[in-house]
Design a protein around this motif. Sequence first.
Motif, mmCIF file in Angstrom:
data_model
loop_
_atom_site.group_PDB
_atom_site.id
_atom_site.type_symbol
_atom_site.label_atom_id
_atom_site.label_comp_id
_atom_site.label_asym_id
_atom_site.label_seq_id
_atom_site.Cartn_x
_atom_site.Cartn_y
_atom_site.Cartn_z
ATOM 1 N N GLY A 10 13.693 -3.552 -8.249
ATOM 2 C CA GLY A 10 12.734 -2.960 -9.180
ATOM 3 C C GLY A 10 11.364 -2.700 -8.555
ATOM 4 N N GLN A 11 11.084 -3.320 -7.416
ATOM 5 C CA GLN A 11 9.792 -3.132 -6.776
ATOM 6 C C GLN A 11 9.618 -1.691 -6.283
ATOM 7 N N TRP A 12 10.680 -1.092 -5.816
ATOM 8 C CA TRP A 12 10.588 0.307 -5.336
ATOM 9 C C TRP A 12 10.283 1.257 -6.492
ATOM 10 N N ILE A 13 10.837 0.969 -7.647
ATOM 11 C CA ILE A 13 10.574 1.819 -8.821
ATOM 12 C C ILE A 13 9.105 1.685 -9.234
ATOM 13 N N LEU A 14 8.600 0.445 -9.267
ATOM 14 C CA LEU A 14 7.195 0.235 -9.611
ATOM 15 C C LEU A 14 6.255 0.862 -8.581
ATOM 16 N N LEU A 15 6.580 0.717 -7.304
ATOM 17 C CA LEU A 15 5.743 1.278 -6.252
ATOM 18 C C LEU A 15 5.717 2.809 -6.324
ATOM 19 N N SER A 16 6.875 3.429 -6.539
ATOM 20 C CA SER A 16 6.902 4.895 -6.638
ATOM 21 C C SER A 16 6.177 5.369 -7.905
ATOM 22 N N GLY A 17 6.277 4.614 -8.999
ATOM 23 C CA GLY A 17 5.535 4.974 -10.217
ATOM 24 C C GLY A 17 4.033 4.893 -10.007
ATOM 25 N N LEU A 18 3.563 3.871 -9.283
ATOM 26 C CA LEU A 18 2.153 3.723 -8.975
ATOM 27 C C LEU A 18 1.669 4.870 -8.081
ATOM 28 N N VAL A 19 2.448 5.247 -7.088
ATOM 29 C CA VAL A 19 2.073 6.350 -6.188
ATOM 30 C C VAL A 19 1.994 7.660 -6.970
ATOM 31 N N ILE A 20 2.956 7.910 -7.848
ATOM 32 C CA ILE A 20 2.949 9.131 -8.659
ATOM 33 C C ILE A 20 1.735 9.148 -9.590
ATOM 34 N N ALA A 21 1.378 8.021 -10.170
ATOM 35 C CA ALA A 21 0.209 7.955 -11.060
ATOM 36 C C ALA A 21 -1.075 8.254 -10.283
ATOM 37 N N ILE A 22 -1.211 7.699 -9.096
ATOM 38 C CA ILE A 22 -2.397 7.962 -8.275
ATOM 39 C C ILE A 22 -2.451 9.432 -7.879
ATOM 40 N N MET A 23 -1.315 10.022 -7.535
ATOM 41 C CA MET A 23 -1.266 11.439 -7.158
ATOM 42 C C MET A 23 -1.652 12.329 -8.351
ATOM 43 N N LEU A 24 -1.227 11.972 -9.545
ATOM 44 C CA LEU A 24 -1.605 12.750 -10.729
ATOM 45 C C LEU A 24 -3.103 12.694 -10.987
#
Length: 152
Positions: A10-24
């Motif tokens: 689940g850490q990869w899902i959280l990390l990718s969600g955080l990266v996408i939020a920062i990019m937005l």
Amino acid sequence: MESLKKDTSGQWILLSGLVIAIMLVVVATLFNQVNITGYYASNAALEFPKEDIRELSTQTRLTTSQAYDKAVIINQSSNQTIEQITTSLIQSYNSQLSTIYASHGKAVDVEVANFTYGPNNSTEIVSIWVDITYDDGTTFYSAEPEIVEVNQ
């Protein structure tokens, strides 16, 4: 409970969600800057007083031509030369014009610079050179000389 600590998928899902939020957030900030820059660039083009300058130039050409015509008429019953009368009339025009533009917070100056004489007759005035300056605090415009053909 021990099995949840060892499960790291689940850490990869959280990390990718955080990266996408920062990019937005970064993309939204860039779009906002583009909109603001476009607004100020187009607003600056609208604030340029080209209509005021065009109107000043057109009115000065017309007034110079009329001043010359009146100077020719006045010269027939006066001791002054056409050049002196025309210069006096343009100075009067400049005084009135400066007062009108000053009431709007702008500075305008119109002065006779030179007279051009015809090739065949040295006393025949062909054109009058007029210096026009305009300053509204933001934009400075100077037409030196503005050549007005008067004897056509």
